[in-house]
Scaffold this motif. Sequence first.
Motif, PDB file in Angstrom:
ATOM      1  N   UNK A 327      17.367   1.178 -11.465  1.00 24.25           N
ATOM      2  CA  UNK A 327      16.578  -0.062 -11.452  1.00 24.25           C
ATOM      3  C   UNK A 327      16.064  -0.358 -10.035  1.00 24.25           C
ATOM      4  N   UNK A 328      16.942  -0.142  -9.063  1.00 22.06           N
ATOM      5  CA  UNK A 328      16.520  -0.367  -7.682  1.00 22.06           C
ATOM      6  C   UNK A 328      15.420   0.614  -7.287  1.00 22.06           C
ATOM      7  N   UNK A 329      15.543   1.876  -7.760  1.00 17.43           N
ATOM      8  CA  UNK A 329      14.520   2.869  -7.432  1.00 17.43           C
ATOM      9  C   UNK A 329      13.185   2.508  -8.078  1.00 17.43           C
ATOM     10  N   UNK A 330      13.233   2.042  -9.342  1.00 18.54           N
ATOM     11  CA  UNK A 330      11.973   1.650 -10.014  1.00 18.54           C
ATOM     12  C   UNK A 330      11.348   0.447  -9.324  1.00 18.54           C
ATOM     13  N   UNK A 331      12.150  -0.504  -8.965  1.00 18.56           N
ATOM     14  CA  UNK A 331      11.597  -1.665  -8.255  1.00 18.56           C
ATOM     15  C   UNK A 331      10.963  -1.256  -6.925  1.00 18.56           C
ATOM     16  N   UNK A 332      11.666  -0.384  -6.183  1.00 20.18           N
ATOM     17  CA  UNK A 332      11.109   0.066  -4.906  1.00 20.18           C
ATOM     18  C   UNK A 332       9.812   0.832  -5.130  1.00 20.18           C
ATOM     19  N   UNK A 336       6.008  -0.227  -3.936  1.00 18.04           N
ATOM     20  CA  UNK A 336       5.206   0.683  -3.123  1.00 18.04           C
ATOM     21  C   UNK A 336       3.831   0.895  -3.727  1.00 18.04           C
ATOM     22  N   UNK A 337       3.822   1.095  -5.065  1.00 16.63           N
ATOM     23  CA  UNK A 337       2.532   1.318  -5.724  1.00 16.63           C
ATOM     24  C   UNK A 337       1.642   0.076  -5.628  1.00 16.63           C
ATOM     25  N   UNK A 338       2.224  -1.097  -5.784  1.00 17.76           N
ATOM     26  CA  UNK A 338       1.432  -2.336  -5.668  1.00 17.76           C
ATOM     27  C   UNK A 338       0.869  -2.486  -4.254  1.00 17.76           C
ATOM     28  N   UNK A 339       1.691  -2.149  -3.264  1.00 24.47           N
ATOM     29  CA  UNK A 339       1.193  -2.246  -1.892  1.00 24.47           C
ATOM     30  C   UNK A 339       0.050  -1.272  -1.655  1.00 24.47           C
ATOM     31  N   UNK A 340       0.170  -0.039  -2.141  1.00 24.75           N
ATOM     32  CA  UNK A 340      -0.906   0.931  -2.002  1.00 24.75           C
ATOM     33  C   UNK A 340      -2.175   0.471  -2.718  1.00 24.75           C
ATOM     34  N   UNK A 341      -1.987  -0.171  -3.902  1.00 18.36           N
ATOM     35  CA  UNK A 341      -3.154  -0.649  -4.650  1.00 18.36           C
ATOM     36  C   UNK A 341      -3.873  -1.766  -3.888  1.00 18.36           C
TER      37      UNK A 341
END
Length: 447
Positions: A327-332, A336-341
């Motif tokens: 869960x922590x890995x998916x959240x991280x 990350x993907x949202x920041x890149x977007x």
Amino acid sequence: MSVTLSDNVLSPSQLNALARSLLEDAFPVVLVEGELCNLSRPASGHLYFGLKDGRAQVRCALFRPKSQWLRFQPRDGLHVLARGRLTLYEARGDYQLILDSLEEAGEGALRRAFDALKARLQAEGLFDEARKRPLPAWPRRLGLITSPSGAAVRDVLSVLARRFPLVEVDVLPVPVQGDAAAAQIRSMLERAGAGGRYDALVLARGGGSLEDLWAFNDEALVRAIASAPVPVVSAVGHETDFTLADFAADLRAPTPSVAAELLVPNAVDVATRVRGLHQRLGVLHLQQLRERMQRADRASLRLQALRPQARLQALRERKRQAMRRLHAAWQARDAGLRARLRHADAVLRATRPERRLAVLGQRLAALGARPQAAIARRLQRDALRLGGIARSLQAVSPLATVARGYAILRHPDGRVVRGIGDAAPGDPLSALVGDGELRVRVEGADG
């Protein structure tokens, strides 16, 4: 009756000298056996005595230092064997023996036989230390070959009983003195060795003279000792007594009591060692017990850790931890993907096509006049360069020379006439002038 002197008359000294010479020449070395008598030892250290038998005696002298080397104490009545030279004391006319050696009569012969047999057996290697065997460290049964009525058997049994009562001792009775003693001792030794019952055999006898101990110098007995299948200890006589059995045995003890001490350990020492071993065994037992208890504790802990309920609990805990990590890995990853977007959106907004086309149009308008100006400048530069090259060519052109009134003569094949030697009378030539070409023929040449 009258006596007539002649050359054959001798003085007493001449007679004694002649008799002495005759005696010494006729008897260089003699051996005389007899009984000591009239023994005297003056302060000079010389020894004077007589040797006698039942019917006669002879005077003898043993001078110092030979008199001090005797291995026995001379006394009247002692039977001895004397070796020396027969001579005559001229001063008194005494007939006497001057001795080189003196020994007890019986023992001297035996001693010579002893030394001869010892040398022969030693040369065979019968007394070599390499063939001797070690005694058993813990003998269980010993064979004691001795006289059952002698003091030696009591000494040996007493020492064995005191030092190590656990050992079994069989007294094997034999005579230890006399003509038949050697054969019986050898027979008993061979039977005891062949039986395989004993760990070691002991030959024991008390002290005595060389004659008393002679049975233990028998050659057959000595060879039987050397070939015995078990170790043999010789305890014959006192510390200063030596027999051939001592040299052939695996161990020679000075006395029977010492033989017993050498054969068995001391019970006190054994008890001390047993106590030490017992204590060491107890320490080792406790140490092993502690190690076994520790191993049992570790095995119990492993067994508890490996039971199904514990394993299931451990697997559930591992699953929960894995789910938390996932869960922590998916959240991280989502963050990350949202920041890149967001970054890509900002970059796209900053670089939209309308603005880029406007910027490019402005750049195109600014750069439109630059190629025409560059081309004009390049053409002007090339024209100037071409004019310079034309002027240079005009300066070196032969046509310019012809235009000034000169002509160029050439053969029909194009060769240029450079001198009068290049043309012969009658050759057709062409002359290149400023406005054309003339056909001429050579009529002659003036040089």
